[in-house]
Design a protein around this motif. Structure first.
Motif, PDB file in Angstrom:
ATOM      1  N   ARG A   1       0.853  -1.188   0.000  1.00 18.83           N
ATOM      2  CA  ARG A   1       0.000   0.000   0.000  1.00 18.83           C
ATOM      3  C   ARG A   1       0.884   1.231   0.000  1.00 18.83           C
ATOM      4  N   GLY A   2       0.513   2.222  -0.815  1.00 12.79           N
ATOM      5  CA  GLY A   2       1.328   3.424  -0.826  1.00 12.79           C
ATOM      6  C   GLY A   2       1.001   4.344  -1.981  1.00 12.79           C
ATOM      7  N   THR A   3       1.928   5.256  -2.247  1.00  9.28           N
ATOM      8  CA  THR A   3       1.778   6.237  -3.315  1.00  9.28           C
ATOM      9  C   THR A   3       3.025   6.228  -4.189  1.00  9.28           C
ATOM     10  N   ARG A   4       2.834   6.568  -5.443  1.00 11.69           N
ATOM     11  CA  ARG A   4       3.929   6.672  -6.395  1.00 11.69           C
ATOM     12  C   ARG A   4       3.786   8.009  -7.121  1.00 11.69           C
ATOM     13  N   MET A   5       4.873   8.781  -7.157  1.00  9.05           N
ATOM     14  CA  MET A   5       4.847  10.086  -7.809  1.00  9.05           C
ATOM     15  C   MET A   5       6.109  10.262  -8.644  1.00  9.05           C
ATOM     16  N   TYR A   6       5.977  11.009  -9.731  1.00  8.80           N
ATOM     17  CA  TYR A   6       7.182  11.412 -10.453  1.00  8.80           C
ATOM     18  C   TYR A   6       6.937  12.742 -11.148  1.00  8.80           C
ATOM     19  N   LEU A   7       8.033  13.448 -11.395  1.00  2.00           N
ATOM     20  CA  LEU A   7       8.012  14.711 -12.127  1.00  2.00           C
ATOM     21  C   LEU A   7       9.124  14.663 -13.157  1.00  2.00           C
ATOM     22  N   LEU A   8       8.771  14.931 -14.406  1.00  2.00           N
ATOM     23  CA  LEU A   8       9.727  14.913 -15.508  1.00  2.00           C
ATOM     24  C   LEU A   8       9.728  16.279 -16.179  1.00  2.00           C
ATOM     25  N   ALA A   9      10.913  16.861 -16.304  1.00  2.00           N
ATOM     26  CA  ALA A   9      11.063  18.157 -16.969  1.00  2.00           C
ATOM     27  C   ALA A   9      11.960  17.983 -18.187  1.00  2.00           C
ATOM     28  N   GLU A  10      11.514  18.515 -19.316  1.00  2.00           N
ATOM     29  CA  GLU A  10      12.295  18.503 -20.547  1.00  2.00           C
ATOM     30  C   GLU A  10      12.474  19.937 -21.016  1.00  2.00           C
ATOM     31  N   GLY A  11      13.722  20.361 -21.135  1.00  2.88           N
ATOM     32  CA  GLY A  11      13.979  21.746 -21.513  1.00  2.88           C
ATOM     33  C   GLY A  11      14.987  21.857 -22.641  1.00  2.88           C
ATOM     34  N   ARG A  12      14.669  22.673 -23.630  1.00  2.36           N
ATOM     35  CA  ARG A  12      15.605  22.966 -24.714  1.00  2.36           C
ATOM     36  C   ARG A  12      16.426  24.183 -24.318  1.00  2.36           C
ATOM     37  N   LEU A  13      17.712  23.951 -24.047  1.00  2.00           N
ATOM     38  CA  LEU A  13      18.576  25.036 -23.602  1.00  2.00           C
ATOM     39  C   LEU A  13      18.993  25.925 -24.765  1.00  2.00           C
ATOM     40  N   ASN A  14      19.244  25.317 -25.916  1.00  2.00           N
ATOM     41  CA  ASN A  14      19.515  26.048 -27.149  1.00  2.00           C
ATOM     42  C   ASN A  14      19.298  25.086 -28.307  1.00  2.00           C
ATOM     43  N   ARG A  15      19.692  25.449 -29.514  1.00  2.00           N
ATOM     44  CA  ARG A  15      19.416  24.611 -30.672  1.00  2.00           C
ATOM     45  C   ARG A  15      20.190  23.300 -30.644  1.00  2.00           C
ATOM     46  N   HIS A  16      21.215  23.206 -29.808  1.00  5.76           N
ATOM     47  CA  HIS A  16      22.016  21.989 -29.725  1.00  5.76           C
ATOM     48  C   HIS A  16      21.717  21.161 -28.475  1.00  5.76           C
ATOM     49  N   LEU A  17      21.384  21.805 -27.368  1.00  6.48           N
ATOM     50  CA  LEU A  17      21.301  21.127 -26.075  1.00  6.48           C
ATOM     51  C   LEU A  17      19.858  20.968 -25.605  1.00  6.48           C
ATOM     52  N   THR A  18      19.534  19.744 -25.155  1.00  5.63           N
ATOM     53  CA  THR A  18      18.260  19.463 -24.505  1.00  5.63           C
ATOM     54  C   THR A  18      18.551  18.720 -23.207  1.00  5.63           C
ATOM     55  N   LEU A  19      17.876  19.125 -22.132  1.00  6.10           N
ATOM     56  CA  LEU A  19      18.102  18.536 -20.814  1.00  6.10           C
ATOM     57  C   LEU A  19      16.805  17.936 -20.296  1.00  6.10           C
ATOM     58  N   TRP A  20      16.895  16.690 -19.796  1.00  7.45           N
ATOM     59  CA  TRP A  20      15.790  16.043 -19.097  1.00  7.45           C
ATOM     60  C   TRP A  20      16.196  15.829 -17.638  1.00  7.45           C
ATOM     61  N   VAL A  21      15.275  16.102 -16.724  1.00  4.61           N
ATOM     62  CA  VAL A  21      15.486  15.824 -15.303  1.00  4.61           C
ATOM     63  C   VAL A  21      14.236  15.127 -14.785  1.00  4.61           C
ATOM     64  N   ARG A  22      14.424  14.014 -14.071  1.00  2.79           N
ATOM     65  CA  ARG A  22      13.288  13.235 -13.578  1.00  2.79           C
ATOM     66  C   ARG A  22      13.503  12.865 -12.116  1.00  2.79           C
ATOM     67  N   TYR A  23      12.464  13.094 -11.323  1.00  2.00           N
ATOM     68  CA  TYR A  23      12.469  12.678  -9.921  1.00  2.00           C
ATOM     69  C   TYR A  23      11.251  11.792  -9.693  1.00  2.00           C
ATOM     70  N   ALA A  24      11.467  10.622  -9.088  1.00  2.00           N
ATOM     71  CA  ALA A  24      10.374   9.687  -8.812  1.00  2.00           C
ATOM     72  C   ALA A  24      10.530   9.151  -7.400  1.00  2.00           C
ATOM     73  N   THR A  25       9.409   8.946  -6.727  1.00  2.00           N
ATOM     74  CA  THR A  25       9.461   8.423  -5.363  1.00  2.00           C
ATOM     75  C   THR A  25       8.260   7.523  -5.107  1.00  2.00           C
TER      76      THR A  25
END
Length: 713
Positions: free
Chosen positions: A657-681
């Motif tokens: 019994r419990g809860t599951r959560m996550y947050l995913l962020a996807e950001g285009r920093l410029n035309r070359h760079l893309t960053l993903w950050v994910r936190y799950a618990t």
């Protein structure tokens, strides 16, 4: 009649019809430029799969195949029927109509022209659009030498990924001392998981890439003498295609797919799922580059496909690599083998001293070939495949009765023939193989479009108890193609616009004993899904599934041997997806399971999950989930798909019994760079520890963080 017009005049009629419909399709000399939409891969995976019931299925490999289909789209003007079937998104009627349209009117001028083919409704076009393109000339002919094309390729990116569990696990604590004075086992490396991946590729031209990965708990060691080269897993490939008679040349790591996958199978193999028609048949795609992180599903060496004559191709391949195995020395002087292994280990983990001792202990050598004939119009295909596998040490399963017919020895040669015949709305297909033991495996099926809104499928399979194949993955209830007979019936009906009913029934028999099944047995599995699409951007479906399989029961203690009793698993799934606005979407999922063993009490489990996704301008997208779960025990655990960083896939199994959560962020920093950050618990109720063994965490919570950076060259 259409046949009385010239192709050019017919084309103009098509364009005029499109304009009258308000669709600016094309002009006589130039096609309208079309920008392929981004695919919703997570939604597509949920449409293809019925429900995940295990974390051992290679979902990440399947997910990566979809990503590669998007990055190297299929050219509709040159795609064969076999390649179109490999998308799993078009029915036989739709494929036949597209090929006939191409034959009647010549190459397509634009993707919009698909709307002029009556058999292709808008839902089919929307689903297939991200994975196809329309090119009227050979784009490789004017791009210069190969090295220039590689340097100039847009599909060219480097990925760096990091992930870690935040809580301390038992495997990373200081070791204890046992009563004998020895130290308890611990992980040898850090809790950080690292990955670096590079790949550049172009459709029907080339693919070049490498992958290096260190799992959590593994060491980063450079020791060539021990076959350790920094990261624990390293893979690389170089593939060129369409060089005159040389159709494909692969060096390094690659995969093979021929026939129905009895001997050689790879790629998007869905198996039994909510897509009850198109996913039943395997596509014979030949040699494919390999860039996944799964450490056991590829070949390492070289492979080549050449054209011998019109419609006749031959493939030869060779592979040699070391695989994990627990090698033992025989204690009986009369034993058949001085050294042997009970089987190949597939986990890919090398974190502890015992896991490292099994690393690359078995040398596997594979060689073989395939000859394939395709007739002039592509309606008939026939092929023959030969695969010889050799190990430097024997494989010998434990001396249990259910292992009596398993492979035993160092060498295995398997031969197969396969066929496919399609005419109009019907496709017959199959493959039959024989291994060195004399065991025979066969799978034969039929895909049929009964009407514009009704599709059906039938498949019969029989894998003898002594049929042995190491890289086969044809459709089956077992995890391997052995000791099984089955009949599958599938149906898909679209009774009215926006409604679809898909269903299958699968009856299977196991002629010999299995692990935890001490007698020949049988079972069945059926599924039904009703889907309603009120708008182009929303979907609602309800799905029911029942699977009955026998397992040994010890309910009667007076029996000397356990008796197989039916185990029933019933599941209900409800899913709703809506793109509320172009920048905001919601997904709701509710699922439940009832589980019964040997007529005993029913046990239950359920999960409720709510997802939300929002785009904040062009550079940032946020996706989040909050889920509640409650299960009686591990047998009623709930598996659920989660969105993850690109090329990664998450299917956690939740029990208790419990809860599951996550947050995913996807950001285009410029035309070359893309960053993903994910936190799950995951937070559990009424427990003091999470996990077991070296994965045990003191406390009720387990959290992970993951970050990935992509650089486009």
């Amino acid at each position: 009649m259409t046949g009385t017009f010239t192709p050019g005049y017919s084309r103009r009629l098509i364009c005029l019809g499109g304009l009258l419909l308000g669709l600016s399709i094309c002009s006589e000399t130039q096609a309208q430029e079309y920008v392929r939409p981004q695919p919703d891969l997570d939604k597509l995976m949920q449409e293809l799969f019925a429900e995940p019931q295990s974390d051992q299925v290679p979902y990440e490999d399947l997910y990566e195949t979809l990503v590669q289909l998007y990055q190297t789209p299929l050219n509709l003007n040159t795609a064969t029927a076999e390649e179109l079937r490999s998308l799993l998104l078009l029915s036989e009627r739709q494929i036949a109509a597209l090929l006939q349209h191409r034959k009647d009117f010549g190459p397509l001028l634009s993707i919009y022209e698909l709307q002029t083919i009556p058999e292709l409704d808008m839902r089919a076009i929307y689903r297939v659009a991200p994975f196809v393109t329309v090119v009227n000339v050979n784009p490789n002919a004017t791009r210069g030498p190969l090295w220039q094309r590689i340097l100039q390729e847009d599909n060219n990116a480097l990925f760096i990924r990091y992930e870690r569990v935040l809580q301390q696990r038992e495997g990373y604590t200081a070791p204890d001392t046992t009563s004998s004075g020895a130290l308890t086992s611990r992980y040898l490396g850090s809790p950080d998981k690292l990955l670096i991946r590079y790949r550049t590729s172009h459709t029907r031209d080339f693919s070049l890439g490498f992958v290096a990965e260190k799992d959590a708990g593994e060491q980063f060691v450079w020791d060539p003498a021990a076959r350790r080269y920094g990261a624990d897993y390293v893979s690389a490939h170089f593939v060129v295609q369409e060089r005159g008679r040389l159709k494909t040349l692969a060096l390094g790591d690659y995969q093979l797919q021929f026939g129905q996958g009895l001997l050689l199978s790879s790629g998007l193999q869905v198996g039994k799922g909510a897509e009850t028609i198109t996913s039943l048949r395997r596509s014979s795609l030949g040699v494919r580059p390999y860039s996944s992180v799964l450490e056991s599903t590829f070949f390492r060496g070289a492979a080549a496909t050449v054209t011998l004559a019109r419609g006749l191709q031959a493939t030869v391949f060779g592979s040699r690599k070391r695989v994990d195995a627990n090698v033992q020395a025989a204690t009986d002087t009369l034993a058949a083998f001085d050294e042997f292994s009970s089987g190949v280990l597939l986990t890919g983990f090398h974190r502890t001293a015992s896991e490292l001792a099994n690393r690359k202990q078995l040398q596997e050598t594979i060689g073989g070939g395939n000859v394939t004939y395709v007739n002039r119009d592509g309606s008939f295909t026939a092929g023959a495949t030969a695969v010889h596998t050799s190990f430097n040490k024997a494989l010998q399963r434990r001396p249990e009765l259910y292992n009596a017919y398993e492979f035993r020895g160092k060498d295995n040669t398997a031969l197969s023939i396969n066929y496919s015949y399609g005419r109009g709305n019907v496709n017959f297909f199959g493959e039959t193989a024989r291994s060195a033991s004399g065991g025979v495996g066969t799978v034969n099926g039929l895909l049929l479009s009964l009407a514009s809104n009704v599709d059906a499928s039938v498949l019969y399979r029989r894998y003898a108890r002594d049929f042995h194949t190491f890289y086969g993955n044809a459709l089956s209830e077992n995890t391997r193609n052995i000791n099984e007979t089955g009949v599958y019936l599938g149906l898909k009906v679209r009774p009215v616009a926006r409604w679809e009913l898909s269903a299958y029934y699968d009856q299977f028999w196991f002629p010999w004993l299995k692990y935890r099944v001490g007698a020949p047995s049988q079972g069945h599995d059926w599924l039904a899904r009703l889907t309603f699409s009120p708008t182009k951007t929303s979907t609602l479906y309800v799905q029911v599934r029942t699977r009955t399989k026998p397992y040994d029961s010890d309910a009667d203690p007076s029996r000397l041997l356990p008796l197989p009793e039916p185990t029933v698993r019933r599941s209900l799934l409800g899913y709703y997806n809506s793109d509320v606005t172009p920048i905001f979407s919601l997904r709701t999922r509710v699922q439940g399971t009832r589980y019964q063993e040997a007529g005993g009490p029913w046990r239950t489990g359920f999960l409720l999950a709510q997802d939300a996704s929002v785009a904040i301008g062009r550079p940032l997208r946020l996706t989040a989930r909050y889920a509640l779960f409650d299960t009686d025990d591990y047998d009623t655990r709930q598996y659920v798909f989660e969105q993850d960083v690109l090329y990664a896939f998450s299917v956690p199994g939740l029990s208790g019994r419990g809860t599951r959560m996550y947050l995913l962020a996807e950001g285009r920093l410029n035309r070359h760079l893309t960053l993903w950050v994910r936190y799950a618990t995951t937070r559990f109720r009424d427990v003091d520890t999470v996990g077991s063994g070296l994965e045990e965490i003191q406390g009720p919570e387990r959290s992970e963080v993951k970050a990935q950076l992509r650089y486009r060259f």
